[in-house]
Motif scaffolding. Structure first.
Motif, PDB file in Angstrom:
ATOM      1  N   SER A 161      -0.339  10.321  -0.098  1.00 27.85           N
ATOM      2  CA  SER A 161      -0.045  10.694  -1.479  1.00 27.85           C
ATOM      3  C   SER A 161      -1.283  10.466  -2.333  1.00 27.85           C
ATOM      4  O   SER A 161      -2.142   9.660  -1.981  1.00 27.85           O
ATOM      5  CB  SER A 161       1.116   9.865  -2.024  1.00 27.85           C
ATOM      6  OG  SER A 161       1.343  10.165  -3.384  1.00 27.85           O
ATOM      7  N   ASN A 162      -1.346  11.145  -3.464  1.00 26.24           N
ATOM      8  CA  ASN A 162      -2.435  10.913  -4.405  1.00 26.24           C
ATOM      9  C   ASN A 162      -2.228   9.629  -5.196  1.00 26.24           C
ATOM     10  O   ASN A 162      -3.160   9.112  -5.784  1.00 26.24           O
ATOM     11  CB  ASN A 162      -2.581  12.088  -5.367  1.00 26.24           C
ATOM     12  CG  ASN A 162      -3.136  13.314  -4.688  1.00 26.24           C
ATOM     13  OD1 ASN A 162      -3.866  13.203  -3.710  1.00 26.24           O
ATOM     14  ND2 ASN A 162      -2.787  14.479  -5.171  1.00 26.24           N
ATOM     15  N   LEU A 163      -0.997   9.124  -5.225  1.00 25.36           N
ATOM     16  CA  LEU A 163      -0.668   7.910  -5.960  1.00 25.36           C
ATOM     17  C   LEU A 163      -0.045   6.868  -5.031  1.00 25.36           C
ATOM     18  O   LEU A 163       0.906   7.176  -4.305  1.00 25.36           O
ATOM     19  CB  LEU A 163       0.319   8.210  -7.090  1.00 25.36           C
ATOM     20  CG  LEU A 163      -0.134   9.206  -8.146  1.00 25.36           C
ATOM     21  CD1 LEU A 163       1.036   9.581  -9.041  1.00 25.36           C
ATOM     22  CD2 LEU A 163      -1.277   8.627  -8.959  1.00 25.36           C
ATOM     23  N   ALA A 164      -0.547   5.657  -5.088  1.00 27.59           N
ATOM     24  CA  ALA A 164       0.009   4.580  -4.261  1.00 27.59           C
ATOM     25  C   ALA A 164       1.472   4.331  -4.606  1.00 27.59           C
ATOM     26  O   ALA A 164       2.277   3.985  -3.736  1.00 27.59           O
ATOM     27  CB  ALA A 164      -0.809   3.308  -4.435  1.00 27.59           C
ATOM     28  N   SER A 165       1.828   4.516  -5.861  1.00 27.65           N
ATOM     29  CA  SER A 165       3.206   4.265  -6.298  1.00 27.65           C
ATOM     30  C   SER A 165       4.213   5.155  -5.571  1.00 27.65           C
ATOM     31  O   SER A 165       5.379   4.786  -5.436  1.00 27.65           O
ATOM     32  CB  SER A 165       3.332   4.440  -7.807  1.00 27.65           C
ATOM     33  OG  SER A 165       2.952   5.739  -8.196  1.00 27.65           O
ATOM     34  N   ASP A 166       3.793   6.308  -5.100  1.00 26.83           N
ATOM     35  CA  ASP A 166       4.681   7.192  -4.344  1.00 26.83           C
ATOM     36  C   ASP A 166       5.062   6.614  -2.981  1.00 26.83           C
ATOM     37  O   ASP A 166       6.050   7.021  -2.379  1.00 26.83           O
ATOM     38  CB  ASP A 166       4.019   8.557  -4.121  1.00 26.83           C
ATOM     39  CG  ASP A 166       3.854   9.354  -5.395  1.00 26.83           C
ATOM     40  OD1 ASP A 166       4.508   9.021  -6.406  1.00 26.83           O
ATOM     41  OD2 ASP A 166       3.061  10.319  -5.380  1.00 26.83           O
ATOM     42  N   LEU A 167       4.277   5.674  -2.494  1.00 25.60           N
ATOM     43  CA  LEU A 167       4.489   5.122  -1.159  1.00 25.60           C
ATOM     44  C   LEU A 167       5.123   3.723  -1.175  1.00 25.60           C
ATOM     45  O   LEU A 167       5.487   3.207  -0.130  1.00 25.60           O
ATOM     46  CB  LEU A 167       3.152   5.061  -0.417  1.00 25.60           C
ATOM     47  CG  LEU A 167       2.401   6.392  -0.317  1.00 25.60           C
ATOM     48  CD1 LEU A 167       1.025   6.164   0.292  1.00 25.60           C
ATOM     49  CD2 LEU A 167       3.183   7.405   0.480  1.00 25.60           C
ATOM     50  N   ILE A 168       5.260   3.134  -2.329  1.00 26.03           N
ATOM     51  CA  ILE A 168       5.701   1.749  -2.446  1.00 26.03           C
ATOM     52  C   ILE A 168       7.115   1.530  -1.915  1.00 26.03           C
ATOM     53  O   ILE A 168       7.383   0.533  -1.249  1.00 26.03           O
ATOM     54  CB  ILE A 168       5.581   1.258  -3.909  1.00 26.03           C
ATOM     55  CG1 ILE A 168       4.117   1.250  -4.344  1.00 26.03           C
ATOM     56  CG2 ILE A 168       6.226  -0.097  -4.108  1.00 26.03           C
ATOM     57  CD1 ILE A 168       3.221   0.336  -3.540  1.00 26.03           C
ATOM     58  N   ILE A 169       8.047   2.436  -2.194  1.00 26.48           N
ATOM     59  CA  ILE A 169       9.428   2.255  -1.739  1.00 26.48           C
ATOM     60  C   ILE A 169       9.495   2.274  -0.219  1.00 26.48           C
ATOM     61  O   ILE A 169      10.131   1.414   0.395  1.00 26.48           O
ATOM     62  CB  ILE A 169      10.361   3.320  -2.345  1.00 26.48           C
ATOM     63  CG1 ILE A 169      10.469   3.093  -3.848  1.00 26.48           C
ATOM     64  CG2 ILE A 169      11.737   3.287  -1.682  1.00 26.48           C
ATOM     65  CD1 ILE A 169      11.223   4.154  -4.590  1.00 26.48           C
ATOM     66  N   LEU A 170       8.837   3.243   0.395  1.00 24.10           N
ATOM     67  CA  LEU A 170       8.830   3.312   1.856  1.00 24.10           C
ATOM     68  C   LEU A 170       8.148   2.086   2.455  1.00 24.10           C
ATOM     69  O   LEU A 170       8.648   1.502   3.413  1.00 24.10           O
ATOM     70  CB  LEU A 170       8.138   4.594   2.334  1.00 24.10           C
ATOM     71  CG  LEU A 170       8.029   4.788   3.840  1.00 24.10           C
ATOM     72  CD1 LEU A 170       9.394   4.722   4.516  1.00 24.10           C
ATOM     73  CD2 LEU A 170       7.333   6.107   4.146  1.00 24.10           C
ATOM     74  N   LYS A 171       7.041   1.672   1.876  1.00 22.44           N
ATOM     75  CA  LYS A 171       6.334   0.486   2.355  1.00 22.44           C
ATOM     76  C   LYS A 171       7.235  -0.740   2.273  1.00 22.44           C
ATOM     77  O   LYS A 171       7.331  -1.525   3.214  1.00 22.44           O
ATOM     78  CB  LYS A 171       5.059   0.263   1.542  1.00 22.44           C
ATOM     79  CG  LYS A 171       4.222  -0.926   1.994  1.00 22.44           C
ATOM     80  CD  LYS A 171       2.951  -1.041   1.148  1.00 22.44           C
ATOM     81  CE  LYS A 171       2.022  -2.126   1.635  1.00 22.44           C
ATOM     82  NZ  LYS A 171       2.429  -3.467   1.267  1.00 22.44           N
ATOM     83  N   GLY A 172       7.932  -0.895   1.159  1.00 23.53           N
ATOM     84  CA  GLY A 172       8.842  -2.029   0.993  1.00 23.53           C
ATOM     85  C   GLY A 172       9.966  -2.026   2.011  1.00 23.53           C
ATOM     86  O   GLY A 172      10.330  -3.073   2.556  1.00 23.53           O
ATOM     87  N   LYS A 173      10.531  -0.856   2.278  1.00 23.97           N
ATOM     88  CA  LYS A 173      11.616  -0.747   3.273  1.00 23.97           C
ATOM     89  C   LYS A 173      11.109  -1.120   4.660  1.00 23.97           C
ATOM     90  O   LYS A 173      11.756  -1.872   5.386  1.00 23.97           O
ATOM     91  CB  LYS A 173      12.188   0.672   3.266  1.00 23.97           C
ATOM     92  CG  LYS A 173      13.205   0.949   4.332  1.00 23.97           C
ATOM     93  CD  LYS A 173      14.429   0.077   4.198  1.00 23.97           C
ATOM     94  CE  LYS A 173      15.470   0.456   5.253  1.00 23.97           C
ATOM     95  NZ  LYS A 173      16.562  -0.514   5.318  1.00 23.97           N
TER      96      LYS A 173
END
Length: 69
Positions: free
Chosen positions: A9-21
């Motif tokens: 993704s261009n934004l880290a925030s787009d990946l945070i939920i998946l990373k947390g899960k």
């Protein structure tokens, strides 16, 4: 230790939920280029990559499938 990119993704925030899960399931995750994209957010080709260990890929695929990601 070999890593595989599972999502970009261009934004880290787009990946945070998946990373947390994934981390809640005991899977170690890394955000490649996280800080570079924060500094160079105006460059559209600079992407953050969510990476996991190759040994965790099978479990990651099951989790992502269940999340419909």
């Amino acid at each position: 230790m070999s890593l595989t990119t599972i999502k970009k993704s261009n934004l880290a925030s787009d990946l945070i939920i998946l990373k947390g899960k994934l981390e809640s399931e005991g899977i170690t995750c890394y955000l490649k280029n996280e800080f570079t994209t924060q500094l160079m957010h105006y460059v559209p080709t600079c992407e953050v990559e969510l990476q996991v260990l190759n040994s965790d890929l099978e479990q990651v695929e099951k989790i992502m499938s269940a999340m419909q990601v």
